[in-house]
Enzyme design. Structure first.
Site, PDB file in Angstrom:
ATOM      1  N   GLY A 140       0.793  -1.239   0.000  1.00  0.00           N
ATOM      2  CA  GLY A 140       0.000   0.000   0.000  1.00  0.00           C
ATOM      3  C   GLY A 140       0.814   1.272   0.000  1.00  0.00           C
ATOM      4  O   GLY A 140       1.527   1.568  -0.960  1.00  0.00           O
ATOM      5  N   GLY A 193     -13.623  -6.260   9.361  1.00  0.00           N
ATOM      6  CA  GLY A 193     -13.393  -6.035   7.930  1.00  0.00           C
ATOM      7  C   GLY A 193     -11.940  -6.209   7.523  1.00  0.00           C
ATOM      8  O   GLY A 193     -11.547  -5.863   6.408  1.00  0.00           O
ATOM      9  N   GLU A 196     -11.321 -11.415   4.776  1.00  0.00           N
ATOM     10  CA  GLU A 196     -12.417 -11.752   3.868  1.00  0.00           C
ATOM     11  C   GLU A 196     -13.230 -12.918   4.451  1.00  0.00           C
ATOM     12  O   GLU A 196     -12.761 -13.626   5.344  1.00  0.00           O
ATOM     13  CB  GLU A 196     -11.841 -12.225   2.513  1.00  0.00           C
ATOM     14  CG  GLU A 196     -10.843 -11.306   1.882  1.00  0.00           C
ATOM     15  CD  GLU A 196     -11.496 -10.117   1.196  1.00  0.00           C
ATOM     16  OE1 GLU A 196     -12.644 -10.244   0.747  1.00  0.00           O
ATOM     17  OE2 GLU A 196     -10.846  -9.053   1.135  1.00  0.00           O
ATOM     18  N   LYS A 211       3.537 -10.759  -3.265  1.00  0.00           N
ATOM     19  CA  LYS A 211       4.342  -9.540  -3.125  1.00  0.00           C
ATOM     20  C   LYS A 211       5.833  -9.861  -3.255  1.00  0.00           C
ATOM     21  O   LYS A 211       6.601  -9.094  -3.848  1.00  0.00           O
ATOM     22  CB  LYS A 211       4.026  -8.847  -1.802  1.00  0.00           C
ATOM     23  CG  LYS A 211       2.609  -8.256  -1.798  1.00  0.00           C
ATOM     24  CD  LYS A 211       2.156  -7.832  -0.409  1.00  0.00           C
ATOM     25  CE  LYS A 211       0.702  -7.345  -0.469  1.00  0.00           C
ATOM     26  NZ  LYS A 211       0.104  -7.266   0.884  1.00  0.00           N
TER      27      LYS A 211
END
Lengths: 328, 328
Positions: A140, A193, A196, A211
């Site tokens: 991110g 959250g 999943e 990654k």
């Protein structure tokens, strides 16, 4: 520079807002969501486009889509932030190929295409004098790629290792802090959250492994695939094992590592001292970059989130805008 | 690009070796130490120059010095790594001014000139179309400047805070780990070469404050001086205070912080949770960068050392080589 964007979910909206609100020298000239699109070579009125998207669910006219945008001459850089299939990379992979083949630079946040087909995309970009940038695909908001190519320029990278998955890190943190079982911590992560409904991709270490594949191919020019990564997930980690580690000021984290000298790509739960810089809490990510001059540099930050992903995409856009001189 | 270097101590030697051993597209054409110098527009034989320096203590011919090099046309970039006076910044400040006035870009590791005279040097560089780069002046190998301008490009930086002094961090770590008094830990730091005979500059927080001044002026375009920083050193921290903090999973670190919205530059010992990313051990440095898109990004690494400083200088050289497009 004129920007075309495919995908207008939360990441795409964040990018559009940044282009609108900041003086970045960028003009959004084409955009498509799953149902519609618009091409305006003189520049889209972003505020009214976002308002229309909010009101109608469509950013433009039905019938205008990715193919029209890609074939147009309305853009210099393609931002590819559409939803993708992790197994095939499509349709993003096709979009990226098409743009690069036309000599347009591409910035993407999609792991699939970069993990599945890095070498061929890299060559395609080179052949057509275009840039291919993908900072957002790994951790991110943490600027790993920029740090390696710019902040640590001139260094040989001897090893890369870190915490690449926020879901696993959250579960392990909660097991250590509260003595929760793996199942309890997973349930909590789902409720918040962070995990999943089907958590396989995260807890089995696959996301972290993808990654590593991207980093191995991008940083060292390897030609690795997911099959080259030794993977052990966190679903076998017990509360008792963590408690035992904690008694000795140690803890357990899911660590991904690339050791080029040993040709090793590995994801596995590891026991490490609690004072180690990689021991971050909750959903944070952390990456240690070992070099021969700068020593070890560790980067910590949020590994997911739409605004964080938008930040990484924008840093790549600005890299291209500033004509860095190195072709992908 | 042709490089002239003023200063050939351990940092300068590290830089020379990197230019020699790596294919960086850089040629060393002039060098001076305190006693001698050489100018060779076609490129210095670095291996034999270093061998001569090792054997005789001189890199070139007595009588050739900084003034000759600065006035020559033998270089495109000046590396300024000579010893400086922290109070006046000289002679480095004069060297840097001279090179920039001639339109030559400058890379320096000297805190003095940048902390004392940033705005005027910045303007001088701009006026003459040159770059002024100084990554090595703040936290050694940690690429703070590169991260802010490249990895976090497009972000507004809302706050910067961190551990900017390795000597203080070593002392506080040892007081917490072993229950040493401040005096005992300072003595140990001296024995290991982590603290100077006169440790005032470090333990009173002045070194950290100078780094804040550089960052405030460079990142936000402020016009701060050392007088604008509220400074409290670590010499008043007691073993009892640290022990009390540790009982609650907290500890004490010397934190420097810049909060632009409140116009605050402050260095002071602070109580922080042991799990906080800024709680690094021994002589490490750590800097947290708060942004509105990327959230908080923390960088950890070695804040001192000649090879680490050389790494930062080289990353700046390569930035200039790659013609980044942004003028200092």
């Amino acid at each position: 520079m004129r920007i075309a964007m495919l995908g207008l979910g939360s990441v795409g909206k964040g990018i559009a807002r940044a282009i609108l609100e900041q003086d970045l020298g960028l003009s959004l000239t084409a955009v498509a969501d799953s149902k519609s699109g618009r091409i305006e070579p003189s520049g889209i009125d972003i505020a009214s486009m976002l308002e229309q998207k909010e009101r109608t669910g469509m950013c433009g006219t039905p019938g205008v889509g990715a193919a029209d945008i890609l074939a147009s001459d309305a853009y210099d850089i393609l931002i590819e932030v559409s939803p993708t299939n992790a197994e095939t990379g499509e349709p993003a992979l096709g979009y990226i190929r098409e743009a690069l083949s036309r000599g347009m630079s591409v910035v993407t946040s999609n792991k699939g295409p970069v993990a599945l087909d890095y070498q061929s995309l890299h060559l395609l970009a080179k052949e057509h004098g275009a840039y291919l940038r993908y900072e957002a695909t790994v951790c991110g908001a943490i600027p790993i790629m920029h740090t390696i190519e710019s902040g640590l320029a001139g260094n040989t990278i001897t090893k890369l290792y870190g915490v690449f998955n926020g879901t696993c890190n959250y579960i392990l943190t909660r097991m250590a802090e509260e003595g929760l079982t793996y199942q309890q911590a997973l349930l909590e992560a789902r409720e918040l959250g962070y995990a999943e409904a089907d958590p396989t991709y995260d807890v089995k270490g696959i996301d972290a492994a993808i990654k590593l594949v991207i980093l191995a191919n991008a940083v060292w020019g390897m030609e690795k695939t997911l099959d080259d990564v030794e993977i052990t997930g966190i679903d076998g980690v017990t509360t008792a094992a963590i408690a035992l580690a904690e008694e000795q000021d140690l803890t357990i984290r899911l660590i991904g590592e690339i050791i080029p000298a040993e040709d090793v790509l590995r994801v596995s739960p590891r026991i490490i001292p609690k004072s180690h810089p990689l021991v971050v809490e909750e959903t944070l990510n952390a990456v240690a970059i070992d070099t021969e001059m700068a020593g070890e540099i560790t980067l910590i930050g949020k590994g997911a989130g739409s605004l964080e992903t938008a930040s990484a995409v924008i840093s790549d856009l600005l890299f291209i805008r500033d004509c860095h001189g190195r072709r992908s």
